[in-house]
Design a protein around this motif. Structure first.
Motif, PDB file in Angstrom:
ATOM      1  N   THR A 198       0.838  -1.201   0.000  1.00 35.74           N
ATOM      2  CA  THR A 198       0.000   0.000   0.000  1.00 35.74           C
ATOM      3  C   THR A 198       0.872   1.250   0.000  1.00 35.74           C
ATOM      4  N   ALA A 199       1.908   1.253   0.832  1.00 41.18           N
ATOM      5  CA  ALA A 199       2.832   2.385   0.871  1.00 41.18           C
ATOM      6  C   ALA A 199       3.508   2.583  -0.492  1.00 41.18           C
ATOM      7  N   TYR A 200       3.832   1.484  -1.153  1.00 39.49           N
ATOM      8  CA  TYR A 200       4.505   1.547  -2.457  1.00 39.49           C
ATOM      9  C   TYR A 200       3.667   2.306  -3.481  1.00 39.49           C
ATOM     10  N   TYR A 201       2.402   1.953  -3.598  1.00 36.63           N
ATOM     11  CA  TYR A 201       1.563   2.605  -4.606  1.00 36.63           C
ATOM     12  C   TYR A 201       1.156   4.022  -4.198  1.00 36.63           C
ATOM     13  N   LEU A 202       0.991   4.256  -2.913  1.00 36.30           N
ATOM     14  CA  LEU A 202       0.625   5.603  -2.470  1.00 36.30           C
ATOM     15  C   LEU A 202       1.775   6.590  -2.652  1.00 36.30           C
ATOM     16  N   GLN A 203       3.022   6.143  -2.389  1.00 38.37           N
ATOM     17  CA  GLN A 203       4.145   7.069  -2.592  1.00 38.37           C
ATOM     18  C   GLN A 203       4.323   7.364  -4.074  1.00 38.37           C
ATOM     19  N   LYS A 204       3.973   6.407  -4.926  1.00 38.54           N
ATOM     20  CA  LYS A 204       4.045   6.656  -6.372  1.00 38.54           C
ATOM     21  C   LYS A 204       3.051   7.738  -6.793  1.00 38.54           C
ATOM     22  N   ASP A 205       1.958   7.845  -6.019  1.00 37.14           N
ATOM     23  CA  ASP A 205       0.961   8.879  -6.305  1.00 37.14           C
ATOM     24  C   ASP A 205       1.315  10.222  -5.668  1.00 37.14           C
ATOM     25  N   GLY A 206       2.481  10.290  -5.002  1.00 37.43           N
ATOM     26  CA  GLY A 206       2.955  11.570  -4.472  1.00 37.43           C
ATOM     27  C   GLY A 206       2.515  11.895  -3.060  1.00 37.43           C
ATOM     28  N   HIS A 207       2.006  10.912  -2.320  1.00 37.17           N
ATOM     29  CA  HIS A 207       1.566  11.176  -0.954  1.00 37.17           C
ATOM     30  C   HIS A 207       2.712  11.028   0.034  1.00 37.17           C
ATOM     31  N   LYS A 208       2.535  11.603   1.210  1.00 34.11           N
ATOM     32  CA  LYS A 208       3.516  11.502   2.294  1.00 34.11           C
ATOM     33  C   LYS A 208       3.076  10.369   3.219  1.00 34.11           C
ATOM     34  N   ILE A 209       3.927   9.370   3.384  1.00 34.34           N
ATOM     35  CA  ILE A 209       3.520   8.125   4.029  1.00 34.34           C
ATOM     36  C   ILE A 209       4.302   7.888   5.323  1.00 34.34           C
ATOM     37  N   THR A 210       3.564   7.492   6.357  1.00 33.14           N
ATOM     38  CA  THR A 210       4.166   7.028   7.603  1.00 33.14           C
ATOM     39  C   THR A 210       3.595   5.645   7.906  1.00 33.14           C
ATOM     40  N   VAL A 211       4.488   4.676   8.164  1.00 29.09           N
ATOM     41  CA  VAL A 211       4.085   3.313   8.506  1.00 29.09           C
ATOM     42  C   VAL A 211       4.391   3.065   9.978  1.00 29.09           C
ATOM     43  N   ILE A 212       3.382   2.603  10.719  1.00 24.77           N
ATOM     44  CA  ILE A 212       3.553   2.269  12.129  1.00 24.77           C
ATOM     45  C   ILE A 212       3.356   0.767  12.298  1.00 24.77           C
ATOM     46  N   ASP A 213       4.283   0.123  13.001  1.00 23.95           N
ATOM     47  CA  ASP A 213       4.124  -1.303  13.281  1.00 23.95           C
ATOM     48  C   ASP A 213       4.552  -1.584  14.713  1.00 23.95           C
ATOM     49  N   GLN A 214       3.783  -2.452  15.379  1.00 19.45           N
ATOM     50  CA  GLN A 214       4.065  -2.755  16.780  1.00 19.45           C
ATOM     51  C   GLN A 214       5.267  -3.690  16.954  1.00 19.45           C
ATOM     52  N   SER A 215       5.760  -4.254  15.855  1.00 23.42           N
ATOM     53  CA  SER A 215       6.890  -5.182  15.921  1.00 23.42           C
ATOM     54  C   SER A 215       8.132  -4.542  15.289  1.00 23.42           C
ATOM     55  N   ASN A 216       9.172  -5.350  15.178  1.00 15.76           N
ATOM     56  CA  ASN A 216      10.403  -4.894  14.544  1.00 15.76           C
ATOM     57  C   ASN A 216      10.376  -5.135  13.038  1.00 15.76           C
ATOM     58  N   MET A 217       9.251  -5.639  12.538  1.00 16.50           N
ATOM     59  CA  MET A 217       9.059  -5.910  11.112  1.00 16.50           C
ATOM     60  C   MET A 217      10.101  -6.884  10.553  1.00 16.50           C
ATOM     61  N   ASP A 218      10.304  -7.978  11.267  1.00 16.45           N
ATOM     62  CA  ASP A 218      11.226  -8.992  10.762  1.00 16.45           C
ATOM     63  C   ASP A 218      10.709 -10.410  11.003  1.00 16.45           C
ATOM     64  N   SER A 266      -4.647   2.513  -3.058  1.00 20.56           N
ATOM     65  CA  SER A 266      -4.114   3.774  -3.587  1.00 20.56           C
ATOM     66  C   SER A 266      -5.127   4.441  -4.516  1.00 20.56           C
ATOM     67  N   GLU A 267      -5.867   3.624  -5.261  1.00 20.18           N
ATOM     68  CA  GLU A 267      -6.885   4.181  -6.158  1.00 20.18           C
ATOM     69  C   GLU A 267      -8.040   4.788  -5.369  1.00 20.18           C
ATOM     70  N   ILE A 268      -8.384   4.177  -4.251  1.00 16.81           N
ATOM     71  CA  ILE A 268      -9.425   4.741  -3.377  1.00 16.81           C
ATOM     72  C   ILE A 268      -8.985   6.097  -2.832  1.00 16.81           C
ATOM     73  N   ILE A 269      -7.760   6.151  -2.316  1.00 17.96           N
ATOM     74  CA  ILE A 269      -7.256   7.374  -1.690  1.00 17.96           C
ATOM     75  C   ILE A 269      -7.061   8.493  -2.703  1.00 17.96           C
ATOM     76  N   SER A 270      -6.593   8.133  -3.883  1.00 16.76           N
ATOM     77  CA  SER A 270      -6.290   9.143  -4.905  1.00 16.76           C
ATOM     78  C   SER A 270      -7.461   9.420  -5.843  1.00 16.76           C
ATOM     79  N   ASP A 271      -8.646   8.865  -5.511  1.00 16.76           N
ATOM     80  CA  ASP A 271      -9.867   9.085  -6.304  1.00 16.76           C
ATOM     81  C   ASP A 271      -9.677   8.714  -7.775  1.00 16.76           C
ATOM     82  N   LYS A 272      -9.036   7.574  -8.005  1.00 11.67           N
ATOM     83  CA  LYS A 272      -8.842   7.081  -9.361  1.00 11.67           C
ATOM     84  C   LYS A 272      -9.847   5.985  -9.670  1.00 11.67           C
TER      85      LYS A 272
END
Length: 415
Positions: free
Chosen positions: A17-37, A394-400
């Motif tokens: 989701t972050a990948y496609y949203l950043q391609k659309d020019g949005h500013k992205i912050t990802v929060i995860d409760q783990s160390n993501m590994d 990303s299409e929902i957020i960017s109204d595509k």
């Protein structure tokens, strides 16, 4: 218009989701409760599976589930418990396990899987990544004629759906897998599927997103969502306060704990799966499902992974040695001369897959919150559906215009 977007959850769905949203020019912050590994995005079989167009909530599964409930080594184990959300989920699952509902879900599952496979291949061709990806298809191997007939019925439906499917004898399987030494009666082969090494992709994608300015807050828990006029105006973690324009919930099995803070109930149960990595040479080259045992076998980069079981027993990461042994024992029954060692079994890991009652993911905005988009409930297809889900969000957020009709994935749907 650039939006400040917070993604809660850094698994495969969150990263795509972050990948496609950043391609659309949005500013992205990802929060995860783990160390993501670790977790489901790292322990899974790495399948991209258009072949899996039949929902997990299929006719007959309730009867099998009741029988398996009393066997902690069974492929599908449900631990009975007096919990209101669990009991409501079971009832919804029962309502979904009908021929009519399964028929309705075929296009929904097939189309999103095909889209996702194409998007993975687009990423691979882009030159931005170096992850392992192969498209060698999938063998559905069986030991009994009864199971073979059941699998071929699904295979024939796959042909009607436009997929490449063949029914192979044991000798024909040996032509495809000459050195694996399979002990089977035959297999149904789907040429449409692909496979990957999950941790390669996750590491590649995280590195890429950071290079594009995506901010990651790991080992950080969302404590509260402050709402005004049906919009989330603040996301409060145990370390900071963030002000979003849009919030995307991709927290997998933990998603209902977040939506409850907003008075939104989405039926999801955690389905625990296990994976054993075998680094010895197995001579297995094609992804294979051992049908009777429900074990998935994947030749990954540098090792072979044996994965399986669906254990619905709440949110926990306890390793049950009986279930690990059942995977190893099944593998050894299907592959002559294969021996999974005690040390390899001791390294087994587990992950929690978010299971919706009808086997279809939740993708879309809830009518109860204007700036919350939900993307969870992918069950055993989370890895397969990562890019497609990210693209649709990303299409929902960017109204595509949406790549698919997403009405069937709506988070407010009734059961």
């Amino acid at each position: 218009m650039e939006k400040e977007i917070i993604i809660i959850g850094g698994g495969i769905i969150g990263l795509c989701t972050a990948y496609y949203l950043q391609k659309d020019g949005h500013k992205i912050t990802v929060i995860d409760q783990s160390n993501m590994d670790s977790g489901a995005s790292y322990v899974n079989a790495g399948y991209i599976i258009p072949s899996h167009f039949i929902s997990m909530a299929a006719p007959g599964i309730i009867t099998k589930g009741i029988k398996w409930m009393f066997n902690s080594e069974s492929p599908f184990y449900v631990k009975p418990r007096l919990d209101a959300d669990f009991l409501k989920w079971v009832l919804a699952f029962k309502k979904s396990a009908t021929k009519e509902r399964v028929e309705q879900s075929i296009s929904a599952l097939k189309n999103i899987n095909l889209l996702s496979r194409d998007l993975y291949e687009d990423m691979k061709r882009s030159g931005d990544f170096n992850f392992h990806y192969e498209r060698k298809g999938l063998l559905m191997c069986y030991k009994s004629n009864k199971v073979g007939e059941e699998e071929w019925e699904i295979g024939k439906r796959g042909i009607k759906e436009g997929l490449g499917v063949k029914h192979l004898s044991a000798k024909e399987v040996k032509v495809l897998e000459p050195k694996a030494n399979l002990n089977i009666k035959g297999a149904v082969y789907y040429d449409c599927d692909g496979h990957m090494t999950p941790n390669h992709f996750m590491n590649d994608m995280t590195t890429y997103l950071k290079s594009k300015g995506v901010v990651f807050y790991t080992n950080e828990k969302v404590n509260e969502l402050e709402v005004f006029n049906d919009k989330i105006v603040k996301v409060l973690t145990d370390k900071r306060t963030l002000i979003p324009d849009e919030v995307i919930l991709t927290a997998g099995s933990w998603s209902p704990l977040i939506t409850k803070k907003l008075g939104i109930k989405i039926p999801v149960q955690a389905g625990k799966g296990y994976g054993i990595n075998v680094e010895q040479e197995t001579k297995i080259t094609i992804p294979t499902i051992l049908c009777e045992a429900k074990v998935a076998v994947t030749p990954m980069d540098g090792f072979t992974r044996f994965a399986g079981t669906m254990e619905i027993a709440g949110i926990n990461h306890n390793i049950n040695p009986k279930r690990v042994n059942s995977i190893a024992n099944a593998a050894q029954r299907y592959y002559n001369n294969l021996e999974i060692t005690l040390e390899e079994k001791k390294t087994a890991e587990c992950g929690l897959r978010p299971v919706s009652p009808d086997g279809i993911p939740y993708i879309g905005k809830s009518s109860k919150c204007k700036n919350l988009t939900i993307a969870t409930g992918h069950a055993m297809m989370g890895w397969s559906l990562g890019p497609a889900t990210g693209k649709l969000v990303s299409e929902i957020i960017s109204d595509k215009k949406s790549s698919l009709d997403i009405s069937c994935y709506h988070p407010d749907r009734k059961f």
